[in-house]
Design a protein around this motif. Structure first.
Motif, PDB file in Angstrom:
ATOM      1  N   PRO A 100       0.822  -1.225   0.000  1.00 48.30           N
ATOM      2  CA  PRO A 100       0.000   0.000   0.000  1.00 48.30           C
ATOM      3  C   PRO A 100       0.854   1.272   0.000  1.00 48.30           C
ATOM      4  N   ILE A 101       1.591   1.472  -1.083  1.00 50.71           N
ATOM      5  CA  ILE A 101       2.444   2.655  -1.197  1.00 50.71           C
ATOM      6  C   ILE A 101       1.692   3.777  -1.907  1.00 50.71           C
ATOM      7  N   PHE A 102       1.036   3.442  -2.991  1.00 49.37           N
ATOM      8  CA  PHE A 102       0.271   4.415  -3.765  1.00 49.37           C
ATOM      9  C   PHE A 102      -1.216   4.239  -3.524  1.00 49.37           C
ATOM     10  N   THR A 103      -1.938   5.347  -3.499  1.00 49.15           N
ATOM     11  CA  THR A 103      -3.403   5.280  -3.470  1.00 49.15           C
ATOM     12  C   THR A 103      -3.900   5.128  -4.902  1.00 49.15           C
ATOM     13  N   ARG A 104      -5.168   4.817  -5.042  1.00 51.61           N
ATOM     14  CA  ARG A 104      -5.750   4.686  -6.386  1.00 51.61           C
ATOM     15  C   ARG A 104      -5.651   6.010  -7.150  1.00 51.61           C
ATOM     16  N   ASP A 105      -5.869   7.112  -6.453  1.00 49.43           N
ATOM     17  CA  ASP A 105      -5.787   8.425  -7.106  1.00 49.43           C
ATOM     18  C   ASP A 105      -4.373   8.712  -7.597  1.00 49.43           C
ATOM     19  N   GLU A 106      -3.383   8.384  -6.786  1.00 53.22           N
ATOM     20  CA  GLU A 106      -1.996   8.613  -7.188  1.00 53.22           C
ATOM     21  C   GLU A 106      -1.616   7.754  -8.386  1.00 53.22           C
ATOM     22  N   LEU A 107      -2.064   6.506  -8.392  1.00 50.57           N
ATOM     23  CA  LEU A 107      -1.770   5.633  -9.531  1.00 50.57           C
ATOM     24  C   LEU A 107      -2.429   6.142 -10.807  1.00 50.57           C
ATOM     25  N   SER A 108      -3.642   6.647 -10.694  1.00 52.23           N
ATOM     26  CA  SER A 108      -4.344   7.116 -11.892  1.00 52.23           C
ATOM     27  C   SER A 108      -3.708   8.379 -12.460  1.00 52.23           C
ATOM     28  N   GLU A 109      -2.966   9.141 -11.653  1.00 55.56           N
ATOM     29  CA  GLU A 109      -2.312  10.359 -12.127  1.00 55.56           C
ATOM     30  C   GLU A 109      -0.985  10.094 -12.828  1.00 55.56           C
ATOM     31  N   LEU A 110      -0.458   8.890 -12.701  1.00 54.52           N
ATOM     32  CA  LEU A 110       0.799   8.548 -13.366  1.00 54.52           C
ATOM     33  C   LEU A 110       0.584   8.432 -14.871  1.00 54.52           C
ATOM     34  N   PRO A 111       1.653   8.601 -15.675  1.00 52.32           N
ATOM     35  CA  PRO A 111       1.521   8.315 -17.109  1.00 52.32           C
ATOM     36  C   PRO A 111       1.106   6.850 -17.298  1.00 52.32           C
ATOM     37  N   ALA A 112       0.155   6.614 -18.155  1.00 53.68           N
ATOM     38  CA  ALA A 112      -0.438   5.283 -18.360  1.00 53.68           C
ATOM     39  C   ALA A 112      -1.068   4.790 -17.065  1.00 53.68           C
ATOM     40  N   GLY A 113      -1.615   5.712 -16.289  1.00 49.39           N
ATOM     41  CA  GLY A 113      -2.176   5.389 -14.981  1.00 49.39           C
ATOM     42  C   GLY A 113      -3.329   4.420 -15.030  1.00 49.39           C
ATOM     43  N   GLY A 114      -4.139   4.498 -16.081  1.00 53.47           N
ATOM     44  CA  GLY A 114      -5.267   3.574 -16.201  1.00 53.47           C
ATOM     45  C   GLY A 114      -4.811   2.133 -16.291  1.00 53.47           C
ATOM     46  N   LYS A 115      -3.797   1.889 -17.098  1.00 59.43           N
ATOM     47  CA  LYS A 115      -3.262   0.527 -17.239  1.00 59.43           C
ATOM     48  C   LYS A 115      -2.596   0.063 -15.951  1.00 59.43           C
ATOM     49  N   ILE A 116      -1.850   0.961 -15.325  1.00 55.97           N
ATOM     50  CA  ILE A 116      -1.181   0.620 -14.063  1.00 55.97           C
ATOM     51  C   ILE A 116      -2.214   0.325 -12.982  1.00 55.97           C
ATOM     52  N   LEU A 117      -3.291   1.106 -12.960  1.00 53.42           N
ATOM     53  CA  LEU A 117      -4.342   0.910 -11.971  1.00 53.42           C
ATOM     54  C   LEU A 117      -5.035  -0.449 -12.153  1.00 53.42           C
ATOM     55  N   LYS A 118      -5.275  -0.830 -13.394  1.00 49.85           N
ATOM     56  CA  LYS A 118      -5.875  -2.149 -13.665  1.00 49.85           C
ATOM     57  C   LYS A 118      -4.958  -3.268 -13.175  1.00 49.85           C
ATOM     58  N   LEU A 119      -3.664  -3.126 -13.446  1.00 49.67           N
ATOM     59  CA  LEU A 119      -2.701  -4.134 -13.007  1.00 49.67           C
ATOM     60  C   LEU A 119      -2.630  -4.177 -11.472  1.00 49.67           C
ATOM     61  N   ALA A 120      -2.641  -3.028 -10.848  1.00 51.78           N
ATOM     62  CA  ALA A 120      -2.594  -2.966  -9.378  1.00 51.78           C
ATOM     63  C   ALA A 120      -3.841  -3.618  -8.772  1.00 51.78           C
ATOM     64  N   ASP A 121      -4.998  -3.400  -9.389  1.00 52.75           N
ATOM     65  CA  ASP A 121      -6.229  -4.031  -8.903  1.00 52.75           C
ATOM     66  C   ASP A 121      -6.147  -5.542  -8.968  1.00 52.75           C
ATOM     67  N   LYS A 122      -5.521  -6.061 -10.019  1.00 55.59           N
ATOM     68  CA  LYS A 122      -5.361  -7.510 -10.144  1.00 55.59           C
ATOM     69  C   LYS A 122      -4.416  -8.049  -9.075  1.00 55.59           C
ATOM     70  N   LEU A 123      -3.366  -7.298  -8.759  1.00 57.00           N
ATOM     71  CA  LEU A 123      -2.382  -7.758  -7.787  1.00 57.00           C
ATOM     72  C   LEU A 123      -2.877  -7.632  -6.347  1.00 57.00           C
ATOM     73  N   ARG A 124      -3.667  -6.616  -6.080  1.00 53.50           N
ATOM     74  CA  ARG A 124      -4.151  -6.403  -4.710  1.00 53.50           C
ATOM     75  C   ARG A 124      -5.341  -7.272  -4.506  1.00 53.50           C
TER      76      ARG A 124
END
Length: 124
Positions: A100-124
């Protein structure tokens, strides 16, 4: 600091290494002190310092072990190094997204945040 260490001790070039490692740390601590004074915010030290440091340490350990094993198996040096780097990248990315380092909002603000957020959801 480097000048004092270099001239007053027998550390030699290690004085430069010590200076290169301690300077950014001192700047970060001084910046943190000033931010806390001026903006009066509370910092979550666990997610800002502890978990990323643990992820980095685990990445270093994993890549070192992979490199040693592949080197022991007498694989070419460049192949051992390349596989160790790929394992380091994969392990650090996995740990950063899993912990739990990044919040969902922080991940979505990263470049390609949508893809990273989907991957993070699968891992968490």
């Amino acid at each position: 600091m480097v000048v004092i260490l270099f001239n007053c001790t027998s550390l030699g070039i290690y004085a430069r290494l010590i200076g290169d490692l301690t300077f950014p740390l001192m700047i970060a601590v001084l910046n943190l002190i000033q931010l806390k004074k001026r903006f009066r915010f509370k910092l979550n030290y666990k997610s800002v310092f502890l978990l990323p440091f643990a992820s980095s340490a685990a990445m270093g350990l994993i890549s070192g072990v992979v490199y040693i094993i592949l080197n022991y198996l007498s694989l070419p040096l460049i192949l051992s190094f390349g596989v160790a780097v790929i394992c380091a990248l994969a392990s650090y990315g996995f740990l950063i997204l899993k912990l739990p380092i990044f919040t969902r909002d922080e991940l979505s603000e990263l470049p390609a945040g949508g893809k990273i957020l989907k991957l993070a959801d699968k891992l968490r």
